[in-house]
Design a protein around this motif. Structure first.
Motif, PDB file in Angstrom:
ATOM      1  N   THR A 164       0.866  -1.184   0.000  1.00 28.61           N
ATOM      2  CA  THR A 164       0.000   0.000   0.000  1.00 28.61           C
ATOM      3  C   THR A 164       0.894   1.223   0.000  1.00 28.61           C
ATOM      4  O   THR A 164       1.809   1.333   0.822  1.00 28.61           O
ATOM      5  N   THR A 165       0.657   2.134  -0.936  1.00 25.24           N
ATOM      6  CA  THR A 165       1.474   3.337  -1.084  1.00 25.24           C
ATOM      7  C   THR A 165       0.596   4.572  -0.966  1.00 25.24           C
ATOM      8  O   THR A 165      -0.428   4.669  -1.653  1.00 25.24           O
ATOM      9  N   THR A 166       0.978   5.492  -0.087  1.00 28.27           N
ATOM     10  CA  THR A 166       0.281   6.769   0.055  1.00 28.27           C
ATOM     11  C   THR A 166       1.081   7.844  -0.667  1.00 28.27           C
ATOM     12  O   THR A 166       2.287   8.000  -0.429  1.00 28.27           O
ATOM     13  N   ILE A 167       0.403   8.578  -1.534  1.00 30.19           N
ATOM     14  CA  ILE A 167       1.054   9.614  -2.346  1.00 30.19           C
ATOM     15  C   ILE A 167       0.595  10.980  -1.866  1.00 30.19           C
ATOM     16  O   ILE A 167      -0.600  11.185  -1.624  1.00 30.19           O
ATOM     17  N   SER A 168       1.503  11.899  -1.731  1.00 27.04           N
ATOM     18  CA  SER A 168       1.156  13.246  -1.274  1.00 27.04           C
ATOM     19  C   SER A 168       2.017  14.275  -1.978  1.00 27.04           C
ATOM     20  O   SER A 168       3.250  14.239  -1.868  1.00 27.04           O
ATOM     21  N   ASN A 169       1.372  15.160  -2.727  1.00 30.45           N
ATOM     22  CA  ASN A 169       2.053  16.277  -3.400  1.00 30.45           C
ATOM     23  C   ASN A 169       3.291  15.812  -4.169  1.00 30.45           C
ATOM     24  O   ASN A 169       4.397  16.312  -3.964  1.00 30.45           O
ATOM     25  N   ALA A 170       3.077  14.856  -5.061  1.00 29.56           N
ATOM     26  CA  ALA A 170       4.188  14.307  -5.847  1.00 29.56           C
ATOM     27  C   ALA A 170       3.847  14.362  -7.331  1.00 29.56           C
ATOM     28  O   ALA A 170       2.685  14.212  -7.726  1.00 29.56           O
ATOM     29  N   ALA A 171       4.853  14.580  -8.159  1.00 27.32           N
ATOM     30  CA  ALA A 171       4.638  14.629  -9.601  1.00 27.32           C
ATOM     31  C   ALA A 171       4.186  13.272 -10.133  1.00 27.32           C
ATOM     32  O   ALA A 171       3.422  13.200 -11.104  1.00 27.32           O
ATOM     33  N   SER A 172       4.652  12.195  -9.496  1.00 32.79           N
ATOM     34  CA  SER A 172       4.295  10.847  -9.933  1.00 32.79           C
ATOM     35  C   SER A 172       4.627   9.863  -8.818  1.00 32.79           C
ATOM     36  O   SER A 172       5.272  10.212  -7.831  1.00 32.79           O
ATOM     37  N   ALA A 173       4.198   8.618  -9.007  1.00 35.59           N
ATOM     38  CA  ALA A 173       4.549   7.542  -8.076  1.00 35.59           C
ATOM     39  C   ALA A 173       4.804   6.281  -8.886  1.00 35.59           C
ATOM     40  O   ALA A 173       3.951   5.862  -9.683  1.00 35.59           O
ATOM     41  N   GLY A 224      -8.974   8.069  -3.663  1.00 35.43           N
ATOM     42  CA  GLY A 224      -8.672   9.426  -3.226  1.00 35.43           C
ATOM     43  C   GLY A 224      -7.623  10.135  -4.045  1.00 35.43           C
ATOM     44  O   GLY A 224      -6.928  11.011  -3.523  1.00 35.43           O
ATOM     45  N   PHE A 225      -7.482   9.813  -5.330  1.00 36.02           N
ATOM     46  CA  PHE A 225      -6.517  10.532  -6.169  1.00 36.02           C
ATOM     47  C   PHE A 225      -7.056  11.925  -6.470  1.00 36.02           C
ATOM     48  O   PHE A 225      -8.087  12.084  -7.118  1.00 36.02           O
ATOM     49  N   THR A 226      -6.350  12.923  -5.990  1.00 37.57           N
ATOM     50  CA  THR A 226      -6.746  14.315  -6.173  1.00 37.57           C
ATOM     51  C   THR A 226      -5.690  15.037  -6.997  1.00 37.57           C
ATOM     52  O   THR A 226      -4.519  15.059  -6.614  1.00 37.57           O
ATOM     53  N   PRO A 227      -6.067  15.609  -8.127  1.00 34.12           N
ATOM     54  CA  PRO A 227      -5.090  16.367  -8.914  1.00 34.12           C
ATOM     55  C   PRO A 227      -4.885  17.763  -8.344  1.00 34.12           C
ATOM     56  O   PRO A 227      -5.780  18.326  -7.708  1.00 34.12           O
ATOM     57  N   ALA A 228      -3.720  18.326  -8.580  1.00 34.90           N
ATOM     58  CA  ALA A 228      -3.458  19.701  -8.162  1.00 34.90           C
ATOM     59  C   ALA A 228      -4.075  20.702  -9.131  1.00 34.90           C
ATOM     60  O   ALA A 228      -4.221  21.878  -8.793  1.00 34.90           O
ATOM     61  N   SER A 229      -4.456  20.237 -10.342  1.00 37.97           N
ATOM     62  CA  SER A 229      -5.028  21.115 -11.362  1.00 37.97           C
ATOM     63  C   SER A 229      -6.326  20.529 -11.884  1.00 37.97           C
ATOM     64  O   SER A 229      -6.528  19.308 -11.875  1.00 37.97           O
ATOM     65  N   ASP A 230      -7.217  21.371 -12.362  1.00 36.84           N
ATOM     66  CA  ASP A 230      -8.486  20.930 -12.946  1.00 36.84           C
ATOM     67  C   ASP A 230      -8.293  20.383 -14.351  1.00 36.84           C
ATOM     68  O   ASP A 230      -7.365  20.760 -15.073  1.00 36.84           O
ATOM     69  N   GLY A 231      -9.224  19.500 -14.752  1.00 39.54           N
ATOM     70  CA  GLY A 231      -9.295  19.060 -16.131  1.00 39.54           C
ATOM     71  C   GLY A 231      -8.108  18.257 -16.610  1.00 39.54           C
ATOM     72  O   GLY A 231      -7.730  18.347 -17.787  1.00 39.54           O
ATOM     73  N   VAL A 232      -7.520  17.434 -15.739  1.00 39.61           N
ATOM     74  CA  VAL A 232      -6.356  16.641 -16.122  1.00 39.61           C
ATOM     75  C   VAL A 232      -6.713  15.158 -16.145  1.00 39.61           C
ATOM     76  O   VAL A 232      -7.674  14.716 -15.514  1.00 39.61           O
ATOM     77  N   ASN A 233      -5.917  14.378 -16.875  1.00 41.07           N
ATOM     78  CA  ASN A 233      -6.150  12.942 -16.996  1.00 41.07           C
ATOM     79  C   ASN A 233      -5.182  12.172 -16.101  1.00 41.07           C
ATOM     80  O   ASN A 233      -4.013  12.546 -15.960  1.00 41.07           O
ATOM     81  N   LEU A 234      -5.669  11.080 -15.514  1.00 37.24           N
ATOM     82  CA  LEU A 234      -4.800  10.202 -14.733  1.00 37.24           C
ATOM     83  C   LEU A 234      -4.289   9.098 -15.657  1.00 37.24           C
ATOM     84  O   LEU A 234      -5.067   8.418 -16.330  1.00 37.24           O
ATOM     85  N   ASN A 235      -2.963   8.928 -15.691  1.00 37.88           N
ATOM     86  CA  ASN A 235      -2.325   7.996 -16.612  1.00 37.88           C
ATOM     87  C   ASN A 235      -1.423   7.021 -15.876  1.00 37.88           C
ATOM     88  O   ASN A 235      -0.986   7.283 -14.750  1.00 37.88           O
ATOM     89  N   ILE A 236      -1.121   5.909 -16.571  1.00 31.95           N
ATOM     90  CA  ILE A 236      -0.125   4.972 -16.059  1.00 31.95           C
ATOM     91  C   ILE A 236       0.911   4.712 -17.148  1.00 31.95           C
ATOM     92  O   ILE A 236       0.664   4.932 -18.338  1.00 31.95           O
ATOM     93  N   GLU A 237       2.084   4.236 -16.720  1.00 32.67           N
ATOM     94  CA  GLU A 237       3.142   3.794 -17.617  1.00 32.67           C
ATOM     95  C   GLU A 237       3.773   2.540 -17.022  1.00 32.67           C
ATOM     96  O   GLU A 237       3.801   2.368 -15.799  1.00 32.67           O
TER      97      GLU A 237
END
Length: 230
Positions: free
Chosen positions: A66-75, A93-106
């Motif tokens: 389990t990984t908690t992410i806080s104010n990070a560009a990526s994880a 609970g994924f919250t973006p810092a900006s509106d209208g953005v897409n959540l992506n994976i690589e």
């Protein structure tokens, strides 16, 4: 032959011959038994021994991290191994810092070489702000990222994006297939359910998965990874 106390009778041992301290007087294990720890059971009147592995509770899912992410560009999570064929990943609970953005994976190999391209398709259903809904189809061909949520909204620390993802066979030298169902808050303040699926186009073994928004930081988010028993 001499004895301390009474000479044992030449007869089978029965319940009345045993004191409870035969068990309670022993050292407590104090932990879950190992698979090869043994129990004595009566099998239709015949005493037999049995390993704990035959009676322990089993689950198709094994929690890996389990990984908690806080104010990070990526994880980036290094979680795929040959122990499991397929993986389930729960994000909340994924919250973006900006509106209208897409959540992506690589996806990445052990040496941090990324899958060269991604092919995906998606469908989203949003409320239209007046007790109705809107539907839109989306897709990507040979993209640099794999989308799992479209057009996320932000509102402080409120929960915006939640998802349930399956990653199939990342440890095989073949395309890694991904399917995701997500729900949350789309921009501007719309309830949404979204479905994405496709593949990471690479014939290499993948060991890592990276999460990021298309712009800005991940303000908050929690990811739990499970391996599915083969």
């Amino acid at each position: 032959m001499s004895y301390i106390g009474s000479k044992p009778a030449n007869k089978p041992v029965v319940a009345s011959d045993l004191d409870s301290t035969v068990i309670t007087g022993q050292t407590a294990l104090g932990a879950t038994p190992a698979d090869t720890d043994e129990f004595i059971i009566s099998d239709a009147g015949t005493l037999k021994r049995m390993d704990y592995s035959h009676i322990k509770a089993s689950s198709a899912l094994t929690k890996i991290s389990t990984t908690t992410i806080s104010n990070a560009a990526s994880a980036t999570l290094d979680v795929f191994t040959s122990t499991y064929r397929n993986y389930r990943i729960i994000g909340s609970g994924f919250t973006p810092a900006s509106d209208g953005v897409n959540l992506n994976i690589e996806l990445f190999q052990a040496d941090d070489t990324e899958a060269p391209n991604y092919y995906w398709g998606g469908l989203r259903i949003n409320d239209n702000g007046s007790d109705g809904g809107t539907t839109s189809a989306q897709g990507g061909t040979a993209e640099n990222e794999f989308r799992i949520f479209n057009d996320a909204d932000t509102a402080g620390d409120e929960s915006q994006v939640n998802f349930d993802m399956m990653v199939y066979q990342p440890q095989l030298a073949a395309d890694t297939t991904i399917s995701v169902q997500s729900a949350g808050r789309a921009n501007p303040t719309r309830g949404t359910v979204q479905q994405f699926g496709g593949l990471g186009g690479s014939t290499n073994i993948m060991t890592k998965i990276k999460f990021s928004f298309s712009s800005g930081n991940i303000a908050n988010g929690v990811v739990t990874v499970y391996g599915l028993e083969n």
